[in-house]
Design a protein around this motif. Structure first.
Motif, PDB file in Angstrom:
ATOM      1  N   ALA A 130      66.590  29.046  28.174  1.00  0.00           N
ATOM      2  CA  ALA A 130      67.722  29.963  28.343  1.00  0.00           C
ATOM      3  C   ALA A 130      68.401  30.213  26.996  1.00  0.00           C
ATOM      4  O   ALA A 130      68.748  31.351  26.658  1.00  0.00           O
ATOM      5  CB  ALA A 130      68.714  29.409  29.352  1.00  0.00           C
ATOM      6  N   ALA A 131      68.588  29.140  26.212  1.00  0.00           N
ATOM      7  CA  ALA A 131      69.206  29.278  24.887  1.00  0.00           C
ATOM      8  C   ALA A 131      68.317  30.111  23.964  1.00  0.00           C
ATOM      9  O   ALA A 131      68.800  31.000  23.257  1.00  0.00           O
ATOM     10  CB  ALA A 131      69.468  27.905  24.279  1.00  0.00           C
ATOM     11  N   GLN A 185      74.129  23.344  23.690  1.00  0.00           N
ATOM     12  CA  GLN A 185      75.110  23.985  22.806  1.00  0.00           C
ATOM     13  C   GLN A 185      74.414  24.387  21.526  1.00  0.00           C
ATOM     14  O   GLN A 185      73.626  23.622  20.976  1.00  0.00           O
ATOM     15  CB  GLN A 185      76.261  23.036  22.501  1.00  0.00           C
ATOM     16  CG  GLN A 185      77.313  23.645  21.590  1.00  0.00           C
ATOM     17  CD  GLN A 185      78.505  22.732  21.434  1.00  0.00           C
ATOM     18  OE1 GLN A 185      79.229  22.491  22.390  1.00  0.00           O
ATOM     19  NE2 GLN A 185      78.692  22.218  20.236  1.00  0.00           N
ATOM     20  N   PHE A 186      74.702  25.606  21.062  1.00  0.00           N
ATOM     21  CA  PHE A 186      74.151  26.043  19.782  1.00  0.00           C
ATOM     22  C   PHE A 186      75.145  26.920  19.041  1.00  0.00           C
ATOM     23  O   PHE A 186      76.028  27.522  19.641  1.00  0.00           O
ATOM     24  CB  PHE A 186      72.806  26.768  19.968  1.00  0.00           C
ATOM     25  CG  PHE A 186      72.882  28.099  20.676  1.00  0.00           C
ATOM     26  CD1 PHE A 186      73.058  29.280  19.966  1.00  0.00           C
ATOM     27  CD2 PHE A 186      72.740  28.171  22.045  1.00  0.00           C
ATOM     28  CE1 PHE A 186      73.098  30.495  20.612  1.00  0.00           C
ATOM     29  CE2 PHE A 186      72.772  29.378  22.707  1.00  0.00           C
ATOM     30  CZ  PHE A 186      72.952  30.555  21.985  1.00  0.00           C
ATOM     31  N   LYS A 187      74.989  26.919  17.726  1.00  0.00           N
ATOM     32  CA  LYS A 187      75.792  27.771  16.855  1.00  0.00           C
ATOM     33  C   LYS A 187      74.941  28.970  16.447  1.00  0.00           C
ATOM     34  O   LYS A 187      73.737  28.833  16.227  1.00  0.00           O
ATOM     35  CB  LYS A 187      76.230  27.010  15.613  1.00  0.00           C
ATOM     36  CG  LYS A 187      77.146  25.860  15.896  1.00  0.00           C
ATOM     37  CD  LYS A 187      77.523  25.167  14.600  1.00  0.00           C
ATOM     38  CE  LYS A 187      78.152  23.833  14.854  1.00  0.00           C
ATOM     39  NZ  LYS A 187      77.172  22.753  14.963  1.00  0.00           N
ATOM     40  N   PHE A 188      75.561  30.123  16.355  1.00  0.00           N
ATOM     41  CA  PHE A 188      74.879  31.350  15.953  1.00  0.00           C
ATOM     42  C   PHE A 188      75.609  31.936  14.763  1.00  0.00           C
ATOM     43  O   PHE A 188      76.821  32.098  14.784  1.00  0.00           O
ATOM     44  CB  PHE A 188      74.858  32.353  17.110  1.00  0.00           C
ATOM     45  CG  PHE A 188      74.336  33.704  16.728  1.00  0.00           C
ATOM     46  CD1 PHE A 188      73.000  33.873  16.401  1.00  0.00           C
ATOM     47  CD2 PHE A 188      75.174  34.807  16.697  1.00  0.00           C
ATOM     48  CE1 PHE A 188      72.506  35.116  16.044  1.00  0.00           C
ATOM     49  CE2 PHE A 188      74.684  36.054  16.345  1.00  0.00           C
ATOM     50  CZ  PHE A 188      73.352  36.206  16.032  1.00  0.00           C
ATOM     51  N   TYR A 189      74.845  32.213  13.709  1.00  0.00           N
ATOM     52  CA  TYR A 189      75.395  32.788  12.486  1.00  0.00           C
ATOM     53  C   TYR A 189      74.932  34.235  12.391  1.00  0.00           C
ATOM     54  O   TYR A 189      73.744  34.499  12.225  1.00  0.00           O
ATOM     55  CB  TYR A 189      74.903  32.012  11.262  1.00  0.00           C
ATOM     56  CG  TYR A 189      75.103  30.523  11.385  1.00  0.00           C
ATOM     57  CD1 TYR A 189      76.310  29.938  11.049  1.00  0.00           C
ATOM     58  CD2 TYR A 189      74.081  29.705  11.858  1.00  0.00           C
ATOM     59  CE1 TYR A 189      76.500  28.564  11.177  1.00  0.00           C
ATOM     60  CE2 TYR A 189      74.260  28.338  11.994  1.00  0.00           C
ATOM     61  CZ  TYR A 189      75.471  27.772  11.647  1.00  0.00           C
ATOM     62  OH  TYR A 189      75.641  26.422  11.779  1.00  0.00           O
ATOM     63  N   SER A 218      75.854  25.981  30.466  1.00  0.00           N
ATOM     64  CA  SER A 218      75.951  24.855  31.397  1.00  0.00           C
ATOM     65  C   SER A 218      75.158  25.162  32.656  1.00  0.00           C
ATOM     66  O   SER A 218      75.147  26.294  33.130  1.00  0.00           O
ATOM     67  CB  SER A 218      77.407  24.604  31.796  1.00  0.00           C
ATOM     68  OG  SER A 218      78.173  24.287  30.663  1.00  0.00           O
ATOM     69  N   MET A 219      74.515  24.134  33.192  1.00  0.00           N
ATOM     70  CA  MET A 219      73.796  24.245  34.455  1.00  0.00           C
ATOM     71  C   MET A 219      74.566  23.432  35.480  1.00  0.00           C
ATOM     72  O   MET A 219      74.832  22.252  35.268  1.00  0.00           O
ATOM     73  CB  MET A 219      72.372  23.702  34.314  1.00  0.00           C
ATOM     74  CG  MET A 219      71.577  23.745  35.595  1.00  0.00           C
ATOM     75  SD  MET A 219      69.953  22.965  35.414  1.00  0.00           S
ATOM     76  CE  MET A 219      69.114  24.165  34.416  1.00  0.00           C
ATOM     77  N   GLN A 220      74.936  24.102  36.585  1.00  0.00           N
ATOM     78  CA  GLN A 220      75.722  23.416  37.600  1.00  0.00           C
ATOM     79  C   GLN A 220      75.106  23.597  38.974  1.00  0.00           C
ATOM     80  O   GLN A 220      74.420  24.577  39.242  1.00  0.00           O
ATOM     81  CB  GLN A 220      77.149  23.951  37.614  1.00  0.00           C
ATOM     82  CG  GLN A 220      77.905  23.585  36.357  1.00  0.00           C
ATOM     83  CD  GLN A 220      79.354  23.907  36.459  1.00  0.00           C
ATOM     84  OE1 GLN A 220      79.759  24.985  36.083  1.00  0.00           O
ATOM     85  NE2 GLN A 220      80.133  22.964  36.962  1.00  0.00           N
ATOM     86  N   GLU A 221      75.386  22.625  39.801  1.00  0.00           N
ATOM     87  CA  GLU A 221      75.023  22.676  41.210  1.00  0.00           C
ATOM     88  C   GLU A 221      76.294  22.350  41.970  1.00  0.00           C
ATOM     89  O   GLU A 221      76.749  21.197  41.956  1.00  0.00           O
ATOM     90  CB  GLU A 221      73.935  21.649  41.494  1.00  0.00           C
ATOM     91  CG  GLU A 221      73.392  21.690  42.901  1.00  0.00           C
ATOM     92  CD  GLU A 221      72.252  20.707  43.043  1.00  0.00           C
ATOM     93  OE1 GLU A 221      71.096  21.171  43.035  1.00  0.00           O
ATOM     94  OE2 GLU A 221      72.517  19.498  43.147  1.00  0.00           O
ATOM     95  N   GLY A 222      76.901  23.366  42.556  1.00  0.00           N
ATOM     96  CA  GLY A 222      78.216  23.178  43.165  1.00  0.00           C
ATOM     97  C   GLY A 222      79.222  22.843  42.076  1.00  0.00           C
ATOM     98  O   GLY A 222      79.315  23.523  41.065  1.00  0.00           O
ATOM     99  N   LEU A 226      73.548  28.929  35.870  1.00  0.00           N
ATOM    100  CA  LEU A 226      73.783  28.879  34.431  1.00  0.00           C
ATOM    101  C   LEU A 226      75.061  29.646  34.089  1.00  0.00           C
ATOM    102  O   LEU A 226      75.235  30.790  34.477  1.00  0.00           O
ATOM    103  CB  LEU A 226      72.608  29.486  33.670  1.00  0.00           C
ATOM    104  CG  LEU A 226      71.270  28.780  33.840  1.00  0.00           C
ATOM    105  CD1 LEU A 226      70.187  29.495  33.050  1.00  0.00           C
ATOM    106  CD2 LEU A 226      71.353  27.327  33.443  1.00  0.00           C
ATOM    107  N   GLN A 227      75.942  28.981  33.356  1.00  0.00           N
ATOM    108  CA  GLN A 227      77.178  29.606  32.908  1.00  0.00           C
ATOM    109  C   GLN A 227      77.206  29.573  31.392  1.00  0.00           C
ATOM    110  O   GLN A 227      76.874  28.556  30.781  1.00  0.00           O
ATOM    111  CB  GLN A 227      78.391  28.862  33.464  1.00  0.00           C
ATOM    112  CG  GLN A 227      78.470  28.903  34.966  1.00  0.00           C
ATOM    113  CD  GLN A 227      79.655  28.118  35.486  1.00  0.00           C
ATOM    114  OE1 GLN A 227      80.230  27.271  34.790  1.00  0.00           O
ATOM    115  NE2 GLN A 227      80.042  28.385  36.722  1.00  0.00           N
TER     116      GLN A 227
END
Length: 134
Positions: A95-96, A59-63, A47-51, A30-31
Motif C-alpha cells: 500500500a505504501a 510510516q514513511f517520509k516523502f520528499y 494504518s490497518m484496522q479491524e473495528g 486502510l486509513q
C-alpha cells in the motif's frame, strides 16, 4: 523507482505499483494520514484496522524536491503480535509503495537492522536490494 534498505540499505529500482486487484486487502481497513513537516516534506502513516483494533501501520517520509528526484524513506512497519505471519506487513508495504508510485517517487529507502531477518526478507521479496551497511 530505487528502493534502499539499511543497516542494510536496500534500494528499490524500477518501482512497479502493485495491481490493486492482486493485493488481498479490503480498502476500508486502510486509513491514511498525511502531515506536512516542512515545505515539500511530508510524513505519511497508513494504518490497518479491524473495528476499533489497530492491526498494524507503516510510516514513511516523502520528499517532494524541486531540483532532486522525489524520494521516500520508510520509517517502520509495525504489526500487532496477534496477527503476525498473516501477510499484513506485506499488505501495508505494498500500500505504501503504491502510494509512493502515485506520488511519482523515484527512490525509496528503508533502514533495517541486519538481525531483523523477517523484515529483510519482506523487503527483499518486494524488490528491495541491499545497498550496503550503514
Amino acid at each position: 523507482m530505487k528502493r534502499f534498505l539499511s543497516i542494510f540499505l536496500l534500494v528499490l529500482c524500477d518501482m512497479q505499483a502493485a495491481d490493486p486487484m492482486e493485493v488481498d486487502w479490503e480498502r476500508p481497513l486502510l486509513q491514511v494520514n498525511r502531515v506536512e513537516l516542512a515545505s515539500g516534506y511530508f510524513l505519511y502513516t497508513i494504518s490497518m484496522q479491524e473495528g476499533q483494533r489497530e492491526l498494524g501501520k507503516v510510516q514513511f517520509k516523502f520528499y517532494d524536491a524541486i531540483k532532486q528526484p522525489k524520494s521516500s524513506e520508510i520509517d517502520y512497519i509495525i504489526i500487532s503480535e496477534h496477527v503476525r505471519n498473516e501477510g499484513k506487513g506485506e499488505v501495508l508495504l505494498k500500500a505504501a509503495l503504491d502510494m509512493m508510485k502515485n506520488l511519482h517517487c523515484s527512490v525509496v529507502k528503508a533502514n533495517i537492522d541486519s538481525n531483523n531477518m523477517y523484515s529483510l526478507h519482506l523487503f527483499e521479496k518486494n524488490g528491495f536490494r541491499k545497498d550496503g551497511p550503514v
